[in-house]
Design a protein around this motif. Structure first.
Motif, mmCIF file in Angstrom:
data_model
loop_
_atom_site.group_PDB
_atom_site.id
_atom_site.type_symbol
_atom_site.label_atom_id
_atom_site.label_comp_id
_atom_site.label_asym_id
_atom_site.label_seq_id
_atom_site.Cartn_x
_atom_site.Cartn_y
_atom_site.Cartn_z
ATOM 1 N N GLY A 23 5.612 -7.113 -11.225
ATOM 2 C CA GLY A 23 6.847 -6.459 -10.842
ATOM 3 C C GLY A 23 6.672 -5.105 -10.176
ATOM 4 N N ALA A 24 7.427 -4.115 -10.667
ATOM 5 C CA ALA A 24 7.448 -2.790 -10.039
ATOM 6 C C ALA A 24 6.084 -2.110 -10.065
ATOM 7 C CB ALA A 24 8.480 -1.908 -10.745
ATOM 8 N N ASN A 25 5.260 -2.398 -11.054
ATOM 9 C CA ASN A 25 3.949 -1.750 -11.136
ATOM 10 C C ASN A 25 3.136 -1.919 -9.861
ATOM 11 O OD1 ASN A 25 3.784 -0.606 -13.819
ATOM 12 N ND2 ASN A 25 3.835 -2.695 -14.594
ATOM 13 N N ALA A 26 3.114 -3.131 -9.338
ATOM 14 C CA ALA A 26 2.293 -3.423 -8.166
ATOM 15 C C ALA A 26 2.807 -2.732 -6.915
ATOM 16 C CB ALA A 26 2.228 -4.933 -7.941
ATOM 17 N N HIS A 27 4.024 -2.179 -6.959
ATOM 18 C CA HIS A 27 4.629 -1.548 -5.783
ATOM 19 C C HIS A 27 4.509 -0.027 -5.789
ATOM 20 C CE1 HIS A 27 6.569 -5.104 -3.865
ATOM 21 N NE2 HIS A 27 6.304 -5.600 -5.074
ATOM 22 N N LEU A 28 3.713 0.503 -6.703
ATOM 23 C CA LEU A 28 3.403 1.935 -6.647
ATOM 24 C C LEU A 28 2.566 2.197 -5.397
ATOM 25 C CD1 LEU A 28 3.396 4.684 -8.250
ATOM 26 C CD2 LEU A 28 1.125 3.988 -9.050
ATOM 27 N N GLN B 37 -0.514 -0.684 -5.080
ATOM 28 C CA GLN B 37 -0.898 0.070 -6.272
ATOM 29 C C GLN B 37 -2.367 0.484 -6.213
ATOM 30 O OE1 GLN B 37 -0.964 -1.990 -10.071
ATOM 31 N NE2 GLN B 37 -0.223 -0.185 -11.156
ATOM 32 N N SER B 38 -3.223 -0.387 -5.704
ATOM 33 C CA SER B 38 -4.644 -0.038 -5.600
ATOM 34 C C SER B 38 -4.850 1.129 -4.637
ATOM 35 C CB SER B 38 -5.461 -1.252 -5.161
ATOM 36 O OG SER B 38 -4.996 -1.760 -3.924
ATOM 37 N N ASP B 39 -4.046 1.193 -3.569
ATOM 38 C CA ASP B 39 -4.132 2.308 -2.627
ATOM 39 C C ASP B 39 -3.685 3.604 -3.305
ATOM 40 O OD1 ASP B 39 -4.850 0.478 -0.576
ATOM 41 O OD2 ASP B 39 -2.723 0.001 -0.302
ATOM 42 N N ALA B 40 -2.658 3.508 -4.147
ATOM 43 C CA ALA B 40 -2.189 4.673 -4.894
ATOM 44 C C ALA B 40 -3.281 5.164 -5.845
ATOM 45 C CB ALA B 40 -0.926 4.324 -5.666
ATOM 46 N N ALA B 41 -3.982 4.218 -6.462
ATOM 47 C CA ALA B 41 -5.069 4.589 -7.367
ATOM 48 C C ALA B 41 -6.172 5.330 -6.620
ATOM 49 C CB ALA B 41 -5.627 3.335 -8.035
ATOM 50 N N MET B 42 -6.517 4.845 -5.427
ATOM 51 C CA MET B 42 -7.542 5.506 -4.625
ATOM 52 C C MET B 42 -7.112 6.922 -4.248
ATOM 53 S SD MET B 42 -9.967 3.350 -4.516
ATOM 54 C CE MET B 42 -10.320 1.588 -4.609
#
Length: 328
Positions: free
Chosen positions: A112-117, A145-150
């Motif tokens: 859901g929303a998590n993946a859209h961070l 979300q992975s891009d946000a983590a980076m």
């Protein structure tokens, strides 16, 4: 106490106690049902907050009742929600968690929303005066979300803030390419023994010591490894230190790894020796499995210290651990 930034999933768990698992197409009648706050980084943040740390959680929930419940629960516990966004199109992540008779959990999730961070939601000010940044491996599963983590890792690096990464069971193979690129930027990775080989780029028959040497050679400073039976170990270039598991009656393993991560983070920030970091992490995980669910059931430091104290017996050399953890 230290300010800690965390990035990862925020979700609501529907937990079902299942006496037996049916074959595909069959049915199982649950003996109990619970709705609980969950998410790997969320659980770790709650445990750290209960230990007195200033926790700032970066994430995303839906504009729905579950999202509001998650935010309210986090605020009540003391975890900062200032950096948690509300998604207008995706719902708050819901997990279906089934717990068998042994206490082992099985999880089904829609992210859901998590993946859209996205990186646009990562504000620089979240890292102001932070002592550590903790990332859940689930955040590396998919973009954005992975891009946000980076982006968050970049900001932490710019501020000289150590980065810890928890790799939950079962996702190591999926996130291995991203993790391999991140190893020089990581202070600590936390994972299970079964996930060593795929993370180090070897086959399933790769010896553990070879995989550990490979990861350290690629730049990560510390590897907190959960063994199947013996306990856990902390590997560094200077050597390895270990501690045995605690013997407790397991009720539900949900969140045990997240609690383990909290223990290592507290030990790391307190400057504890490697063996004591392992011992503290093992105790956090042990307390976590003795109660139902994660989220608001995550252990408090006093409960963890009580378990360690009961286990210490007449070993006076452990008596100063509480004092070490309570130092300003």
């Amino acid at each position: 106490m230290a300010a800690i930034v965390l990035l990862g999933d925020i979700n609501i768990d529907l937990v079902l106690d299942i006496p037996a698992y049916p074959p595909e197409g069959g049915e199982a009648i649950a003996t109990a049902q619970r709705h609980m706050l969950g998410g790997s980084a969320t659980n770790t943040a709650i445990a750290l907050s209960r230990a007195g740390h200033d926790c700032r959680l970066i994430g995303r929930v839906g504009q729905d009742a579950w999202g509001q419940q998650a935010l309210s629960s986090l605020e009540d516990i003391g975890v900062s929600t200032a950096w948690i966004g509300r998604d207008p199109s995706e719902p708050t992540q819901t997990n279906i968690v089934t717990v068998g008779k042994s206490g082992e959990r099985t999880m089904f999730a829609y992210r859901g929303a998590n993946a859209h961070l996205s990186p646009a939601f990562i504000a620089d000010d979240v890292f102001g005066d932070a002592a550590l940044f903790h990332l859940s491996g689930y955040a590396l599963l998919q973009s954005p979300q992975s891009d946000a983590a980076m982006r968050a890792i970049e900001l932490a690096q710019e501020g000289g803030i150590p980065v810890t990464l928890d790799i939950p069971a079962g996702v190591a193979l999926s996130v291995a390419p991203q993790v391999c690129n991140l190893l020089p930027k990581l202070d600590t990775i936390m994972l299970g023994g079964a996930d060593l080989a795929p993370l180090a780029g070897g086959g399933s028959d790769t010896p553990a010591e070879e995989a550990i040497r490979s990861l350290l050679h690629q730049g990560v400073k510390r590897i907190a490894l959960k063994h199947d039976a013996a306990g856990s170990s902390l590997y560094q270039n200077a050597g390895v230190e270990s501690a045995p598991w605690f013997f407790v009656a397991a009720v539900d393993t949900t969140g045990a790894g997240d609690a383990f991560a909290a223990g290592h983070i507290i030990g790391r920030l307190s400057g504890l020796p490697g063996a004591e970091c392992c011992r503290l992490a093992n105790a956090f995980g042990a307390v976590a499995v003795t109660r139902q669910g994660a989220g608001t059931s995550m252990p408090a430091l006093a409960e963890v210290m009580a378990l360690i104290g009961a286990d210490n017996g007449n070993r006076p050399e452990k008596a100063g651990l509480r004092e070490e953890l309570e130092r300003p």
